[in-house]
Enzyme design. Structure first.
Site, PDB file in Angstrom:
ATOM      1  N   HIS A 156     -19.095   8.338   8.761  1.00 60.64           N
ATOM      2  CA  HIS A 156     -17.859   9.104   8.953  1.00 60.64           C
ATOM      3  C   HIS A 156     -17.622  10.163   7.880  1.00 60.64           C
ATOM      4  O   HIS A 156     -16.579  10.810   7.858  1.00 60.64           O
ATOM      5  CB  HIS A 156     -16.670   8.126   8.980  1.00 60.64           C
ATOM      6  CG  HIS A 156     -15.529   8.592   9.816  1.00 60.64           C
ATOM      7  ND1 HIS A 156     -14.254   8.765   9.317  1.00 60.64           N
ATOM      8  CD2 HIS A 156     -15.469   8.936  11.130  1.00 60.64           C
ATOM      9  CE1 HIS A 156     -13.464   9.186  10.284  1.00 60.64           C
ATOM     10  NE2 HIS A 156     -14.165   9.293  11.389  1.00 60.64           N
ATOM     11  N   LYS A 158     -17.649  13.681   5.811  1.00 64.26           N
ATOM     12  CA  LYS A 158     -17.538  15.079   6.216  1.00 64.26           C
ATOM     13  C   LYS A 158     -17.610  15.922   4.943  1.00 64.26           C
ATOM     14  O   LYS A 158     -16.590  16.322   4.389  1.00 64.26           O
ATOM     15  CB  LYS A 158     -16.216  15.332   6.945  1.00 64.26           C
ATOM     16  CG  LYS A 158     -15.955  14.372   8.112  1.00 64.26           C
ATOM     17  CD  LYS A 158     -14.505  14.438   8.553  1.00 64.26           C
ATOM     18  CE  LYS A 158     -14.191  13.384   9.587  1.00 64.26           C
ATOM     19  NZ  LYS A 158     -14.176  12.011   9.022  1.00 64.26           N
ATOM     20  N   ASP A 163     -26.240  24.350  -3.006  1.00 65.52           N
ATOM     21  CA  ASP A 163     -27.036  24.590  -4.218  1.00 65.52           C
ATOM     22  C   ASP A 163     -26.787  23.549  -5.317  1.00 65.52           C
ATOM     23  O   ASP A 163     -26.910  23.860  -6.508  1.00 65.52           O
ATOM     24  CB  ASP A 163     -26.766  25.995  -4.765  1.00 65.52           C
ATOM     25  CG  ASP A 163     -27.359  27.083  -3.893  1.00 65.52           C
ATOM     26  OD1 ASP A 163     -28.271  26.781  -3.109  1.00 65.52           O
ATOM     27  OD2 ASP A 163     -26.900  28.234  -3.999  1.00 65.52           O
TER      28      ASP A 163
END
Length: 217
Positions: A156, A158, A163
Site C-alpha cells: 500500500h 505510495k 536520484d
C-alpha cells in the site's frame, strides 16, 4: 579645472563599476542560494485537468522549439504539472513504490526517463497491477523493472525517490481518479534522513519481492 573634472568623472566611473560588480555578485549569490536550498514542497489534489505535452517535449528534447499541442486542455501551473516536473528532474535513478498506477500522463513521464537512460525500478501491488487501465503492463513492456508482492496484504505504499536525494510521498495513488477528483496530498522533500529511511524500505521490499524468492507451492 579640466584635470579635476576628469578626476571626478573617473572616480564616479570607478564607483559605478564597483557597484555594478557588487550587484552582479549579489545576484549570483542569491541564485546560488536558491539552487542550493533543499526542496520543500506540498502539493494538494484534486488537480484541474492540464496538458503536460510541453513538459514531456522539453524533457525529451531539451532546447527544441516548443510545438503547440492540439488538445483543448490548458497548460498552466497545477499540482499535476509540478509533480511531473519533479519526476522529470531525475538524472540517474527513479525508484517507485506504488499501490495503484493507472495515470497515462505519469506513465509517459516514467517511460521517457527510462528511454533517457535513467534507471527505473517499480514495486507495486499484485492485486491492483492487473486491473483495467493499469499502466504496469505497458511499463514492463517498455523494459522497466517491475516487482510485486506475493502475499494477501496490500503493498500500500505510495512514494517515489528521485536520484536517491528527493522523496515524493503522500496519500496520492497515481490514478486519474485520485489526481482529478480526490482530496489528496503529496510532500516533496530533499532531506537526507527521510530519503535514507524510504530508500532503505524500498531496497528491503525490492529484495523481498525478488521473483527468485517466490513460493509457488
Amino acid at each position: 579645472p579640466g584635470r579635476a573634472m576628469w578626476a571626478v568623472w573617473g572616480a564616479r566611473g570607478a564607483a559605478l563599476a564597483a557597484a555594478a560588480v557588487a550587484v552582479t555578485a549579489l545576484a549570483l549569490a542569491v541564485a546560488a542560494w536558491r539552487r542550493a536550498r533543499p526542496v520543500r514542497e506540498v502539493l494538494f489534489f484534486p488537480s484541474r485537468p492540464c496538458c503536460i505535452e510541453a513538459l514531456l517535449a522539453e524533457a525529451a528534447e531539451p532546447g527544441a522549439p516548443a510545438r503547440p499541442c492540439p488538445c483543448p486542455l490548458p497548460s498552466g501551473d497545477t499540482a499535476l504539472s509540478r509533480l511531473v516536473r519533479r519526476l522529470l528532474s531525475a538524472r540517474r535513478s527513479l525508484d517507485l513504490c506504488l499501490f495503484s498506477f493507472s495515470c497515462p500522463q505519469l506513465a509517459r513521464a516514467v517511460q521517457l526517463l527510462h528511454r533517457r537512460g535513467v534507471r527505473v525500478r517499480l514495486v507495486t501491488d499484485a492485486q491492483y497491477m492487473g486491473l483495467h487501465g493499469s499502466q504496469i503492463g505497458r511499463l514492463r513492456h517498455a523494459g522497466i523493472q517491475v516487482r510485486h508482492d506475493q502475499h494477501t496484504g496490500y503493498m500500500h505504499h505510495k512514494f517515489a525517490i528521485v536520484d536517491r536525494r528527493m522523496l515524493i510521498t503522500g496519500s496520492l495513488n497515481w490514478t486519474t481518479q485520485a489526481i482529478q477528483s480526490n482530496r489528496e496530498n503529496v510532500l516533496v522533500v530533499e532531506d537526507v534522513e527521510y530519503v535514507k529511511a524510504f530508500q532503505d524500505e524500498f531496497e528491503r521490499i525490492w529484495e523481498e519481492y525478488n521473483p527468485a524468492n517466490y513460493n509457488f507451492f
